[in-house]
Design a protein around this motif. Sequence first.
Motif, mmCIF file in Angstrom:
data_model
loop_
_atom_site.group_PDB
_atom_site.id
_atom_site.type_symbol
_atom_site.label_atom_id
_atom_site.label_comp_id
_atom_site.label_asym_id
_atom_site.label_seq_id
_atom_site.Cartn_x
_atom_site.Cartn_y
_atom_site.Cartn_z
ATOM 1 N N LYS A 53 0.811 -1.227 0.000
ATOM 2 C CA LYS A 53 0.000 0.000 0.000
ATOM 3 C C LYS A 53 0.835 1.263 0.000
ATOM 4 O O LYS A 53 0.296 2.358 -0.033
ATOM 5 N N GLY A 54 2.165 1.109 0.080
ATOM 6 C CA GLY A 54 2.996 2.309 0.181
ATOM 7 C C GLY A 54 4.041 2.381 -0.913
ATOM 8 O O GLY A 54 4.762 1.415 -1.174
ATOM 9 N N ILE A 55 4.112 3.519 -1.587
ATOM 10 C CA ILE A 55 5.056 3.702 -2.699
ATOM 11 C C ILE A 55 5.771 5.034 -2.511
ATOM 12 O O ILE A 55 5.134 6.025 -2.136
ATOM 13 N N LEU A 56 7.070 5.037 -2.758
ATOM 14 C CA LEU A 56 7.821 6.297 -2.657
ATOM 15 C C LEU A 56 8.331 6.700 -4.043
ATOM 16 O O LEU A 56 9.076 5.964 -4.688
ATOM 17 N N LEU A 57 7.888 7.871 -4.500
ATOM 18 C CA LEU A 57 8.375 8.424 -5.775
ATOM 19 C C LEU A 57 9.580 9.293 -5.452
ATOM 20 O O LEU A 57 9.494 10.152 -4.571
ATOM 21 N N HIS A 58 10.688 9.062 -6.127
ATOM 22 C CA HIS A 58 11.862 9.883 -5.828
ATOM 23 C C HIS A 58 12.556 10.320 -7.102
ATOM 24 O O HIS A 58 12.453 9.658 -8.134
ATOM 25 N N GLY A 59 13.241 11.450 -7.004
ATOM 26 C CA GLY A 59 13.922 12.007 -8.168
ATOM 27 C C GLY A 59 13.902 13.522 -8.086
ATOM 28 O O GLY A 59 13.313 14.093 -7.170
ATOM 29 N N PRO A 60 14.551 14.164 -9.065
ATOM 30 C CA PRO A 60 14.696 15.624 -9.008
ATOM 31 C C PRO A 60 13.357 16.367 -9.050
ATOM 32 O O PRO A 60 12.363 15.802 -9.520
ATOM 33 N N PRO A 61 13.334 17.617 -8.568
ATOM 34 C CA PRO A 61 12.097 18.399 -8.557
ATOM 35 C C PRO A 61 11.587 18.707 -9.967
ATOM 36 O O PRO A 61 12.372 18.769 -10.917
ATOM 37 N N GLY A 62 10.271 18.855 -10.067
ATOM 38 C CA GLY A 62 9.663 19.317 -11.314
ATOM 39 C C GLY A 62 9.561 18.263 -12.403
ATOM 40 O O GLY A 62 9.311 18.575 -13.568
ATOM 41 N N THR A 63 9.735 16.983 -12.033
ATOM 42 C CA THR A 63 9.739 15.937 -13.061
ATOM 43 C C THR A 63 8.400 15.200 -13.157
ATOM 44 O O THR A 63 8.270 14.264 -13.937
ATOM 45 N N GLY A 64 7.419 15.601 -12.348
ATOM 46 C CA GLY A 64 6.078 15.034 -12.522
ATOM 47 C C GLY A 64 5.588 14.118 -11.410
ATOM 48 O O GLY A 64 4.604 13.401 -11.588
ATOM 49 N N LYS A 65 6.234 14.153 -10.246
ATOM 50 C CA LYS A 65 5.815 13.248 -9.161
ATOM 51 C C LYS A 65 4.389 13.569 -8.686
ATOM 52 O O LYS A 65 3.586 12.673 -8.474
ATOM 53 N N THR A 66 4.115 14.872 -8.543
ATOM 54 C CA THR A 66 2.770 15.250 -8.083
ATOM 55 C C THR A 66 1.721 14.882 -9.132
ATOM 56 O O THR A 66 0.647 14.368 -8.793
ATOM 57 N N LEU A 67 2.069 15.101 -10.403
ATOM 58 C CA LEU A 67 1.136 14.730 -11.484
ATOM 59 C C LEU A 67 0.838 13.232 -11.439
ATOM 60 O O LEU A 67 -0.311 12.819 -11.596
ATOM 61 N N LEU A 68 1.893 12.419 -11.238
ATOM 62 C CA LEU A 68 1.700 10.961 -11.200
ATOM 63 C C LEU A 68 0.784 10.574 -10.043
ATOM 64 O O LEU A 68 -0.092 9.721 -10.194
ATOM 65 N N ALA A 69 0.990 11.215 -8.894
ATOM 66 C CA ALA A 69 0.157 10.886 -7.725
ATOM 67 C C ALA A 69 -1.307 11.219 -8.017
ATOM 68 O O ALA A 69 -2.215 10.427 -7.708
ATOM 69 N N LYS A 70 -1.527 12.380 -8.658
ATOM 70 C CA LYS A 70 -2.906 12.757 -8.990
ATOM 71 C C LYS A 70 -3.502 11.766 -9.989
ATOM 72 O O LYS A 70 -4.680 11.424 -9.909
ATOM 73 N N ALA A 71 -2.664 11.320 -10.937
ATOM 74 C CA ALA A 71 -3.169 10.382 -11.947
ATOM 75 C C ALA A 71 -3.529 9.036 -11.313
ATOM 76 O O ALA A 71 -4.509 8.408 -11.713
ATOM 77 N N VAL A 72 -2.746 8.601 -10.324
ATOM 78 C CA VAL A 72 -3.089 7.340 -9.640
ATOM 79 C C VAL A 72 -4.488 7.468 -9.042
ATOM 80 O O VAL A 72 -5.329 6.572 -9.179
ATOM 81 N N ALA A 73 -4.774 8.621 -8.419
ATOM 82 C CA ALA A 73 -6.089 8.825 -7.810
ATOM 83 C C ALA A 73 -7.174 8.864 -8.894
ATOM 84 O O ALA A 73 -8.198 8.186 -8.787
ATOM 85 N N THR A 74 -6.933 9.614 -9.963
ATOM 86 C CA THR A 74 -7.953 9.716 -11.025
ATOM 87 C C THR A 74 -8.223 8.354 -11.643
ATOM 88 O O THR A 74 -9.376 7.960 -11.808
ATOM 89 N N GLU A 75 -7.122 7.650 -11.992
ATOM 90 C CA GLU A 75 -7.284 6.381 -12.711
ATOM 91 C C GLU A 75 -7.919 5.307 -11.822
ATOM 92 O O GLU A 75 -8.406 4.305 -12.311
ATOM 93 N N SER A 76 -7.888 5.518 -10.504
ATOM 94 C CA SER A 76 -8.525 4.553 -9.587
ATOM 95 C C SER A 76 -9.864 5.080 -9.090
ATOM 96 O O SER A 76 -10.441 4.497 -8.183
ATOM 97 N N SER A 77 -10.320 6.222 -9.618
ATOM 98 C CA SER A 77 -11.534 6.894 -9.115
ATOM 99 C C SER A 77 -11.481 7.023 -7.595
ATOM 100 O O SER A 77 -12.465 6.757 -6.895
ATOM 101 N N ALA A 78 -10.330 7.416 -7.091
ATOM 102 C CA ALA A 78 -10.151 7.523 -5.641
ATOM 103 C C ALA A 78 -10.099 8.984 -5.213
ATOM 104 O O ALA A 78 -9.802 9.867 -6.018
ATOM 105 N N ASN A 79 -10.394 9.233 -3.952
ATOM 106 C CA ASN A 79 -10.203 10.573 -3.403
ATOM 107 C C ASN A 79 -8.714 10.832 -3.247
ATOM 108 O O ASN A 79 -7.931 9.899 -3.048
ATOM 109 N N PHE A 80 -8.350 12.106 -3.290
ATOM 110 C CA PHE A 80 -6.934 12.480 -3.249
ATOM 111 C C PHE A 80 -6.704 13.394 -2.056
ATOM 112 O O PHE A 80 -7.381 14.413 -1.908
#
Length: 266
Positions: A53-80
Amino acid sequence: LLQYQGTMAEKPDPVKWSDIGGLQDAKNSLEESAVWIYKHADAYRRLGIRPSKGILLHGPPGTGKTLLAKAVATESSANFLPISVPDLIKAEVGESEKALANIFQTAIRCSPSVIFLDELEAIFSSRETSGDVGRKLISQFLVEMDHLDKVEQHVILLGATNHLDTIDSSILCPGRLDRLVYIGPPTIDERFSILQVLAKKTRLDSSVDLELVATKSEGYTGADLKAVIRKAGLLALKRPQKDALGHFIEQHDIDLALAHVSPSLV
Ligand code: ATP
């Protein structure tokens, strides 16, 4: 942070996989590890598999980590439920722990849900978290993660950090943030894909060659490319309108914008 002292989490801006340029490996990995859990919950249960249930996204700033997190919520029809960890630890002594408990309770109550903890390293490295107060918050965090691992409700915990090296290994062990996904600097092909995504939201003149822009933008992150297109748009607006169709960004605007916006990754 305090918004979660209410009762409801919110649906995210609808970021879909197709709104993210490049990052195909990360998207595949998140689709398998985070989205399938929602889509095939019964199959997992029947097979007796307890997905992570736990995933850590890592890497330099501005590369899309927040976008990916939002997409996980959208694609799962989940609350964010997005949380800035620096904001969390700024709260009064004792309040941070309450707020943290509240976030996890809200996520469980509003499941399916995705908790997104941005700038996770702040919990280990700031002045506020050294000493007793910090230790209490970290141990509360571990308790909440362990609890989350046991509940039946669908809650995914996504962390993001630009500094994996400062993350304490206690958070990365099995049952906690036990899956790491690296989000690296975009390659030339990925920059082209990001530019295509950004181009959908603007008006480009036929002089614009996005492949050429991709070759010229070594060291630019997705966030930098967004800044370049924005700057190019502002330059286009300053030009007198040619006809009734309004303003379009020209290649020349993008070239000037590239000279104006410096790449983050050089
Ligand atoms: P930070 O570590 O600084 O929080 P981040 O990795 O979370 O950064 P984002 O906030 O997701 O980065 O990206 C900032 C903005 O840059 C996004 O809102 C988006 O407009 C653009 N962007 C970044 N990466 C991409 C991408 N791969 N595709 C499309 N747009 C992108």
